[in-house]
Design a protein around this motif. Sequence first.
Motif, PDB file in Angstrom:
ATOM      1  N   THR A  77       0.260  -4.718 -14.466  1.00  0.00           N
ATOM      2  CA  THR A  77       0.022  -4.473 -13.046  1.00  0.00           C
ATOM      3  C   THR A  77       0.938  -5.349 -12.200  1.00  0.00           C
ATOM      4  N   TYR A  78       1.524  -4.731 -11.171  1.00  0.00           N
ATOM      5  CA  TYR A  78       2.419  -5.438 -10.257  1.00  0.00           C
ATOM      6  C   TYR A  78       1.925  -5.232  -8.825  1.00  0.00           C
ATOM      7  N   GLY A  79       1.914  -6.309  -8.070  1.00  0.00           N
ATOM      8  CA  GLY A  79       1.466  -6.220  -6.693  1.00  0.00           C
ATOM      9  C   GLY A  79      -0.049  -6.236  -6.581  1.00  0.00           C
ATOM     10  N   LYS A  80      -0.524  -6.439  -5.341  1.00  0.00           N
ATOM     11  CA  LYS A  80      -1.970  -6.499  -5.095  1.00  0.00           C
ATOM     12  C   LYS A  80      -2.328  -5.703  -3.841  1.00  0.00           C
ATOM     13  N   GLY A  81      -1.562  -4.657  -3.593  1.00  0.00           N
ATOM     14  CA  GLY A  81      -1.757  -3.889  -2.373  1.00  0.00           C
ATOM     15  C   GLY A  81      -2.880  -2.879  -2.436  1.00  0.00           C
TER      16      GLY A  81
ATOM     17  N   LEU B 262       0.331   4.875 -10.188  1.00  0.00           N
ATOM     18  CA  LEU B 262       0.474   4.890 -11.643  1.00  0.00           C
ATOM     19  C   LEU B 262       1.921   5.223 -11.972  1.00  0.00           C
ATOM     20  N   PHE B 263       2.532   4.403 -12.815  1.00  0.00           N
ATOM     21  CA  PHE B 263       3.956   4.528 -13.127  1.00  0.00           C
ATOM     22  C   PHE B 263       4.142   4.939 -14.582  1.00  0.00           C
TER      23      PHE B 263
ATOM     24  N   ALA C  79       6.353  -6.764  -1.767  1.00  0.00           N
ATOM     25  CA  ALA C  79       6.587  -6.785  -0.319  1.00  0.00           C
ATOM     26  C   ALA C  79       5.860  -5.648   0.394  1.00  0.00           C
ATOM     27  N   LYS C  80       5.374  -4.671  -0.387  1.00  0.00           N
ATOM     28  CA  LYS C  80       4.674  -3.522   0.184  1.00  0.00           C
ATOM     29  C   LYS C  80       3.177  -3.659  -0.088  1.00  0.00           C
ATOM     30  N   ASN C  81       2.403  -2.821   0.563  1.00  0.00           N
ATOM     31  CA  ASN C  81       0.942  -2.824   0.369  1.00  0.00           C
ATOM     32  C   ASN C  81       0.592  -1.930  -0.817  1.00  0.00           C
ATOM     33  N   ILE C  82       1.145  -2.299  -1.996  1.00  0.00           N
ATOM     34  CA  ILE C  82       1.077  -1.439  -3.173  1.00  0.00           C
ATOM     35  C   ILE C  82       0.637  -2.220  -4.401  1.00  0.00           C
ATOM     36  N   THR C  83      -0.149  -1.576  -5.248  1.00  0.00           N
ATOM     37  CA  THR C  83      -0.436  -2.057  -6.598  1.00  0.00           C
ATOM     38  C   THR C  83       0.113  -1.018  -7.564  1.00  0.00           C
ATOM     39  N   LEU C  84       1.072  -1.423  -8.381  1.00  0.00           N
ATOM     40  CA  LEU C  84       1.679  -0.495  -9.334  1.00  0.00           C
ATOM     41  C   LEU C  84       1.168  -0.807 -10.739  1.00  0.00           C
ATOM     42  N   ILE C  85       0.645   0.216 -11.403  1.00  0.00           N
ATOM     43  CA  ILE C  85       0.145   0.085 -12.769  1.00  0.00           C
ATOM     44  C   ILE C  85       1.102   0.837 -13.692  1.00  0.00           C
ATOM     45  N   ALA C  86       1.829   0.075 -14.520  1.00  0.00           N
ATOM     46  CA  ALA C  86       2.813   0.657 -15.436  1.00  0.00           C
ATOM     47  C   ALA C  86       2.137   0.917 -16.777  1.00  0.00           C
ATOM     48  N   ILE C  87       1.941   2.187 -17.087  1.00  0.00           N
ATOM     49  CA  ILE C  87       1.227   2.607 -18.296  1.00  0.00           C
ATOM     50  C   ILE C  87       2.201   2.726 -19.466  1.00  0.00           C
TER      51      ILE C  87
ATOM     52  N   CYS D  46       9.310   8.709 -14.153  1.00  0.00           N
ATOM     53  CA  CYS D  46      10.755   8.532 -14.284  1.00  0.00           C
ATOM     54  C   CYS D  46      11.257   9.190 -15.570  1.00  0.00           C
ATOM     55  N   SER D  47      12.266  10.026 -15.447  1.00  0.00           N
ATOM     56  CA  SER D  47      12.933  10.596 -16.611  1.00  0.00           C
ATOM     57  C   SER D  47      11.929  11.214 -17.579  1.00  0.00           C
ATOM     58  N   ALA D  48      11.794  10.662 -18.802  1.00  0.00           N
ATOM     59  CA  ALA D  48      10.878  11.216 -19.798  1.00  0.00           C
ATOM     60  C   ALA D  48       9.420  11.013 -19.428  1.00  0.00           C
ATOM     61  N   GLY D  49       9.152  10.244 -18.384  1.00  0.00           N
ATOM     62  CA  GLY D  49       7.780  10.066 -17.918  1.00  0.00           C
ATOM     63  C   GLY D  49       7.287  11.233 -17.081  1.00  0.00           C
ATOM     64  N   ALA D  50       8.194  12.125 -16.675  1.00  0.00           N
ATOM     65  CA  ALA D  50       7.828  13.247 -15.805  1.00  0.00           C
ATOM     66  C   ALA D  50       6.735  14.134 -16.395  1.00  0.00           C
TER      67      ALA D  50
END
Length: 275
Positions: free
Chosen positions: A18-22, A27-28, A48-56, A96-100
């Motif tokens: 997990t990246y960020g606390k927005g 979901l990435f 820097a954004k109001n985002i929480t990114l979860i990289a699965i 992204c790419s093969a994640g599509a």
Amino acid sequence: MNKQYIMLDDGNKISYMTYGKGKKVVLFFHGLVGGSYISKDWKKEIEAKNITLIAIERSGYGNSSKIKMKNVSQWIPIAKQIAKQLKLSKVDLVGCSAGAPYAYATASALEEIVEKVYILGGVPSAYKDSVLKHYDTSNQEAYKSFMTKPMNEIQEYYKEQLNDFKKYLKKDEDDYIEKTIDENLKQDCFGISQECKLQIENWGMCLSEIKQPIFLHHAVNDEMVPYEAAKEMTNYLQNCSFEEIHINGDKVHISSISKAFLQILNVIGYNVSNR
């Protein structure tokens, strides 16, 4: 930053970071040679954004279990368990790419949760003749060979490729690429090899039934996923837009994905702050 885990009903696990606390959750879904590690530039922009990114990390990637899948649609029940255990309410998806394909499957699985889907340099439905015809002959043959080639042969090929790549990889403080390669090698390239086969197999879901807005971003001169093949997806998705990316230089596929990713972070962050 440590990895976290989702335990599935069958005893397998899916790892993520997990990246960020927005406020806005994203979901990435990583590319073919990927995982949950991201660059420092991406981390900085997310924070820097109001985002929480979860990289699965998908099956056979990172620290996720090696779950054998017959088609991409078998990700749907996994996506439902991920959403339930993470107690997700409203999310956007980035593939992204093969994640599509997995972004599409997740959108299909979570109709009430997923708001928007962003596809960056996305792998299209190559199992469709109308899409595959836009690839050159050598890539068409490679795709078709994955349907019959044993998994262990594909794994050995990618292990050799990644070990060779590591020899020329420059040491850098931002070592996310090296970490990603090492984890793929530790998994015997299972995730990479399985996805090579799944891309050309019928995905097992109806793309035209996906209701959420889908935003396709693709480089005109993408050297890995042909522009015309990617644009063909607009014929199969009911609610999508297509944005051309104009970028020059080497590694257009990777560079265009990074450019589009940073752009959509601005869009997502702006939308959150103005709600």
